[in-house]
Each structure stands twice: as C-alpha cells, then as structure tokens.
Design an enzyme around this catalytic site. Structure first.
Site, PDB file in Angstrom:
ATOM      1  N   PRO A  96     -45.350-101.354 -16.781  1.00  0.00           N
ATOM      2  CG  PRO A  96     -43.438-102.544 -17.362  1.00  0.00           C
ATOM      3  CD  PRO A  96     -44.436-101.566 -17.895  1.00  0.00           C
ATOM      4  CG  ASN A  97     -42.956-101.653 -11.475  1.00  0.00           C
ATOM      5  OD1 ASN A  97     -43.225-102.638 -10.794  1.00  0.00           O
ATOM      6  ND2 ASN A  97     -41.864-101.581 -12.205  1.00  0.00           N
ATOM      7  NE  ARG A 157     -44.004 -97.129  -9.118  1.00  0.00           N
ATOM      8  CZ  ARG A 157     -43.367 -97.021 -10.295  1.00  0.00           C
ATOM      9  NH1 ARG A 157     -42.219 -97.630 -10.474  1.00  0.00           N
ATOM     10  NH2 ARG A 157     -43.901 -96.351 -11.280  1.00  0.00           N
ATOM     11  CE1 TYR A 216     -42.719 -92.529 -10.913  1.00  0.00           C
ATOM     12  CE2 TYR A 216     -42.246 -93.884  -8.979  1.00  0.00           C
ATOM     13  CZ  TYR A 216     -41.897 -93.413 -10.235  1.00  0.00           C
ATOM     14  OH  TYR A 216     -40.724 -93.830 -10.813  1.00  0.00           O
ATOM     15  CG  ASN A 251     -46.547 -93.688 -17.261  1.00  0.00           C
ATOM     16  OD1 ASN A 251     -45.420 -94.086 -17.546  1.00  0.00           O
ATOM     17  ND2 ASN A 251     -46.822 -93.072 -16.119  1.00  0.00           N
ATOM     18  CB  ALA A 305     -38.696 -98.930 -16.379  1.00  0.00           C
ATOM     19  CG  HIS A 319     -36.424 -94.964 -19.139  1.00  0.00           C
ATOM     20  ND1 HIS A 319     -36.713 -93.649 -19.440  1.00  0.00           N
ATOM     21  CD2 HIS A 319     -37.033 -95.216 -17.949  1.00  0.00           C
ATOM     22  CE1 HIS A 319     -37.453 -93.131 -18.459  1.00  0.00           C
ATOM     23  NE2 HIS A 319     -37.659 -94.060 -17.550  1.00  0.00           N
ATOM     24  CG  ASP A 339     -39.379-101.454 -33.807  1.00  0.00           C
ATOM     25  OD1 ASP A 339     -38.941-100.300 -34.018  1.00  0.00           O
ATOM     26  OD2 ASP A 339     -38.660-102.475 -33.880  1.00  0.00           O
ATOM     27  CD  GLU A 372     -42.149 -90.548 -23.649  1.00  0.00           C
ATOM     28  OE1 GLU A 372     -41.864 -89.943 -24.709  1.00  0.00           O
ATOM     29  OE2 GLU A 372     -41.297 -90.980 -22.858  1.00  0.00           O
ATOM     30  CG  HIS A 432     -42.704 -90.233 -18.312  1.00  0.00           C
ATOM     31  ND1 HIS A 432     -42.512 -91.592 -18.224  1.00  0.00           N
ATOM     32  CD2 HIS A 432     -42.269 -89.866 -19.550  1.00  0.00           C
ATOM     33  CE1 HIS A 432     -41.969 -92.028 -19.349  1.00  0.00           C
ATOM     34  NE2 HIS A 432     -41.814 -91.002 -20.175  1.00  0.00           N
ATOM     35  CG  LEU A 433     -47.685 -90.617 -12.786  1.00  0.00           C
ATOM     36  CD1 LEU A 433     -47.603 -91.913 -11.996  1.00  0.00           C
ATOM     37  CD2 LEU A 433     -48.924 -89.824 -12.400  1.00  0.00           C
ATOM     38  CB  SER A 434     -41.653 -88.635 -11.854  1.00  0.00           C
ATOM     39  OG  SER A 434     -41.100 -89.511 -12.818  1.00  0.00           O
ATOM     40  NE  ARG A 470     -37.578 -90.097 -10.593  1.00  0.00           N
ATOM     41  CZ  ARG A 470     -38.284 -91.237 -10.670  1.00  0.00           C
ATOM     42  NH1 ARG A 470     -39.247 -91.357 -11.561  1.00  0.00           N
ATOM     43  NH2 ARG A 470     -38.007 -92.243  -9.857  1.00  0.00           N
ATOM     44  NE  ARG A 511     -36.060 -93.040 -12.476  1.00  0.00           N
ATOM     45  CZ  ARG A 511     -36.590 -94.240 -12.244  1.00  0.00           C
ATOM     46  NH1 ARG A 511     -37.472 -94.749 -13.067  1.00  0.00           N
ATOM     47  NH2 ARG A 511     -36.247 -94.943 -11.172  1.00  0.00           N
TER      48      ARG A 511
HETATM   49  C1  DQA Z   1     -42.602 -93.141 -14.928  1.00  0.00           C
HETATM   50  C2  DQA Z   1     -41.108 -92.792 -14.957  1.00  0.00           C
HETATM   51  C3  DQA Z   1     -40.281 -94.018 -15.246  1.00  0.00           C
HETATM   52  O1  DQA Z   1     -38.894 -93.673 -15.239  1.00  0.00           O
HETATM   53  C4  DQA Z   1     -40.510 -95.085 -14.208  1.00  0.00           C
HETATM   54  O2  DQA Z   1     -39.783 -96.238 -14.544  1.00  0.00           O
HETATM   55  C5  DQA Z   1     -41.938 -95.389 -14.010  1.00  0.00           C
HETATM   56  C6  DQA Z   1     -42.892 -94.289 -13.980  1.00  0.00           C
HETATM   57  C7  DQA Z   1     -43.452 -91.938 -14.476  1.00  0.00           C
HETATM   58  O3  DQA Z   1     -44.660 -91.999 -14.666  1.00  0.00           O
HETATM   59  O4  DQA Z   1     -42.928 -90.979 -13.915  1.00  0.00           O
HETATM   60  O5  DQA Z   1     -42.329 -96.523 -13.776  1.00  0.00           O
HETATM   61  O6  DQA Z   1     -43.003 -93.486 -16.242  1.00  0.00           O
END
Ligand code: DQA
Length: 143
Positions: free
Chosen positions: A9-10, A17, A22, A72, A75, A78, A85, A96, A98-100, A105, A109
C-alpha cells in the site's frame, strides 16, 4: 534466476509522497534501475494497495517461477498477520525492505510482524534498500 519485487500500500506514490522521507524517484524509476544494476536477473515487478492481492501474489510466487522475493509491504509490515502467514508458507526467501529508517520514526513503525519470517531486512537506504536486498538474495541463492 527470477526475483519478485513486490510493493504494498501507498508505494505507488513513491516519488511524490513525502519525498523528504521516501525519496523523489518513482517506483517505475527504481524498478528500471534495479533491472539496469542486475542485467543478468529476471524481475517481476508488482504493486498493490490491497492486502489480499499482495497475499495472493506471495502465494503464487513459487508457482510463477520466482526464486526469491524482495518485499516492501508498507504499513502492512507493522500489523498484517495474514501477510506474515503467507510469507511463512512460501518456500522461497523473502527480504523485507523499507525505504525509510523505520526505527528512527514513529513508535508503531518500529514493530514489524513480518521480520521473523523473512530471510533478512534492509531499511533506511532509500532506493538503495532494494538494490541491497537484490544483491543479498543473488548472493545467497548463488545462481
Ligand atoms: C515503508 C515504511 C512504512 O512504515 C510505511 O508505512 C510505508 C513505507 C518504507 O518503505 O519506508 O508505506 O515501508
């Protein structure tokens, strides 16, 4: 070797964004740079805003010939036990990403419910988190 690069998502908004968090590269740019950096690898790129669709994709990764997954999950990382599963059921390694730097944070997170069932985690390097994850998967799969 074929790798699935899956984004939740997102992540489709990456580039516009909160670019201070990011980065300003779009997902399309990151994906094409991945292919440029690893020309010998076959990639499948996938993004969805739907938890169910992401789980369906993880479930079908092995059947679609993927040797490993860079994920990635946004959210969902989390709180999604359903995604956890699905990863646990997959017989291929999942990294796994994550960009950030999620540990620097908000408190929520700092928990990932998927880390335990992933082969490893790369967080905080912007688009380089994806590159590092592919480098690591390529290394452990040794193909
Ligand atoms: C993320 C970190 C997550 O906490 C956040 O909800 C994202 C992006 C990252 O790539 O840093 O959507 O996965």
């Amino acid at each position: 070797m074929k790798l699935l690069v899956a984004n939740g998502p997102n992540l489709n908004l990456t580039g516009t964004r909160e670019p201070q968090i990011y980065g300003s590269d779009t997902l399309a740019v990151i994906n094409s740079q991945l292919q440029q950096n690893f020309p010998a690898l076959k990639f499948e790129f996938f993004q969805t805003n739907s938890e169910g669709d992401l789980i369906d994709k993880i479930q079908s990764a092995e059947g679609e010939g993927c040797d490993g997954v860079v994920l990635n999950a946004g959210a969902l990382s989390h709180y999604s036990y359903a995604l956890r599963d699905a990863i646990a059921a997959l017989k291929k390694p999942v990294v796994e990403v994550h960009l950030s730097q999620v540990f620097a944070r908000e408190e929520f997170r700092r928990t990932s419910v998927i880390s335990e069932v992933c082969r490893g985690t790369v967080t905080g390097f912007g688009k380089h988190s994806y590159f590092a994850a592919v480098f690591a998967l390529n290394g452990i799969l040794g193909k």
